[in-house]
Write an enzyme that holds these catalytic residues in place. Structure first.
Site, short mmCIF file in Angstrom:
data_model
loop_
_atom_site.label_atom_id
_atom_site.label_comp_id
_atom_site.label_asym_id
_atom_site.label_seq_id
_atom_site.Cartn_x
_atom_site.Cartn_y
_atom_site.Cartn_z
N ASN A 6 0.19 -1.12 -0.02
CA ASN A 6 0.16 -0.26 0.07
C ASN A 6 1.19 1.68 -0.09
OD1 ASN A 6 -1.25 2.28 1.58
ND2 ASN A 6 -2.84 0.90 1.70
N ASP A 8 -0.58 4.28 -0.11
CA ASP A 8 -0.73 5.60 0.77
C ASP A 8 0.58 6.38 0.50
OD1 ASP A 8 -3.29 4.90 -0.61
OD2 ASP A 8 -4.07 4.08 1.71
N HIS A 9 0.69 6.17 1.89
CA HIS A 9 1.89 7.10 2.62
C HIS A 9 2.62 7.77 1.60
CE1 HIS A 9 -1.21 6.31 5.68
NE2 HIS A 9 -0.72 5.02 6.08
N HIS A 42 -5.74 4.17 -1.69
CA HIS A 42 -7.13 4.42 -0.95
C HIS A 42 -7.21 5.22 -1.54
CE1 HIS A 42 -9.86 3.96 3.10
NE2 HIS A 42 -10.52 4.40 1.77
N ARG A 44 -9.33 7.78 -1.49
CA ARG A 44 -10.45 8.45 -0.29
C ARG A 44 -11.32 9.75 -1.23
NH1 ARG A 44 -10.07 8.06 5.44
NH2 ARG A 44 -8.52 6.57 5.75
N ARG A 48 -7.01 13.00 0.56
CA ARG A 48 -6.01 13.25 1.40
C ARG A 48 -4.36 12.64 1.01
NH1 ARG A 48 -7.22 10.02 6.96
NH2 ARG A 48 -9.14 11.02 6.92
N GLU A 69 -8.51 0.45 -2.74
CA GLU A 69 -9.72 0.12 -1.32
C GLU A 69 -9.95 2.01 -2.13
OE1 GLU A 69 -7.02 0.76 2.19
OE2 GLU A 69 -6.31 -1.27 1.59
N THR A 100 -7.63 3.91 8.52
CA THR A 100 -9.31 2.73 8.47
C THR A 100 -9.47 2.19 9.78
OG1 THR A 100 -9.23 2.36 5.71
CG2 THR A 100 -10.48 1.43 6.88
N GLU A 150 -11.00 -9.14 3.29
CA GLU A 150 -9.86 -8.65 4.02
C GLU A 150 -9.64 -9.02 5.36
OE1 GLU A 150 -7.52 -5.78 2.43
OE2 GLU A 150 -6.92 -5.49 4.46
N HIS A 189 -3.38 -4.99 7.55
CA HIS A 189 -3.59 -3.49 8.76
C HIS A 189 -2.92 -4.03 9.61
CE1 HIS A 189 -4.82 -0.04 10.32
NE2 HIS A 189 -5.21 -0.18 9.22
N GLY A 211 1.06 -1.78 4.67
CA GLY A 211 1.60 -0.07 3.74
C GLY A 211 2.71 0.25 4.59
N HIS A 212 2.01 1.26 6.20
CA HIS A 212 2.97 1.67 6.99
C HIS A 212 4.31 1.80 6.65
CE1 HIS A 212 3.16 3.88 10.89
NE2 HIS A 212 3.01 5.19 10.28
#
Ligand code: PXP
Length: 239
Positions: A6, A8-9, A42, A44, A48, A69, A100, A150, A189, A211-212
């Protein structure tokens, strides 16, 4: 077992300066070179971090599984039908949340969701849903026509002491139940370099969505080179 990264970050960092770096699309290609089996983003409603441009370019460059996502809104369904990711994962979305926070609450959106699942599947896109590790939600996902679930591993990831075993058992039971009723299972997650092994030992899981922790490690393992590259440039000009 597959790994979808992921990104996203990476976009979160870019948006902190509203600039064009770091580019999540470049990060995705490097993740694939590193062995990622898929890329997750994701999109959103408030854009963001990841934005529509990222999704469009990622669709062009990602040749392994592109997982979008998204919240189950009409806007997002429209975007999915237009962009054609390989997989859509329906997630609950709250404006104020940092990430999430939990699996979907089917009681709020069940009937509407059935129609949306069908529209997405009719275009040849696989569809999954983020669920808490309980039998009822997995059965509902199956009844609504989802191809996959998931399982939310965040409760396991955040648990301390004996509670960790309890939460692991919940994930394990959920995965086994999903297999019994014939729905493909992913998990994700909160997974990191310390807690992933136990989840990865569950053979029935198709793929992990992380991801993170990967983006966090990338910042650190890349720091030494980033600083030495900058030092070289400065040295070249100042000597
Ligand atoms: N799976 C889902 C459904 C998510 O919403 C997220 C966070 O965007 C992840 C997996 C990845 O979680 P993490 O960033 O904690 O690895």
């Amino acid at each position: 077992m597959l790994l979808s990264v992921n990104i996203d970050h990476v976009a979160t960092l870019r948006q902190a300066r509203l600039s064009n770096e770091p580019d999540p699309v470049m990060a995705a290609t490097l993740a694939i070179l590193g062995g990622a089996d898929g890329i997750t983003l994701h999109l959103r409603e408030d854009r963001r971090h990841v934005n529509d441009r990222d999704l469009k370019l990622l669709r062009e460059v990602v040749t392994c599984e592109l997982n979008l996502e998204m919240a189950a809104t009409d806007e997002m369904v429209g975007i999915a039908l237009q962009t054609l990711p390989d997989l859509v994962t329906i997630v609950p979305e709250k404006r104020a949340e940092l990430t999430t926070e939990g699996g979907i609450d089917f009681s709020i959106i069940k009937e509407d969701l059935r129609q949306k699942v069908k529209r997405i599947k009719d275009r040849g896109i696989k569809i999954s849903v983020f669920v808490n590790p309980n039998h009822e939600d997995i059965l509902t996902a199956k009844e609504l026509g989802f191809d996959m679930v998931e399982i939310h591993t965040g409760f396991y990831a955040n648990a301390r002491g004996d509670e960790k075993d309890t939460q692991f058992q919940n994930v394990l039971n959920a995965v086994r139940y999903a297999k019994d009723i014939g729905i493909v299972t992913n998990a994700g997650h909160g997974l990191n370099y310390f807690n992933v092994s136990r989840i990865a030992s569950i053979k029935e899981i198709r793929g992990l969505y992380i991801g993170h922790s990967i983006v966090s490690r990338a910042v650190l393992v890349g720091m030494q080179k980033a600083v030495s590259d900058m030092k070289s440039l400065i040295r070249l000009s100042s000597n």
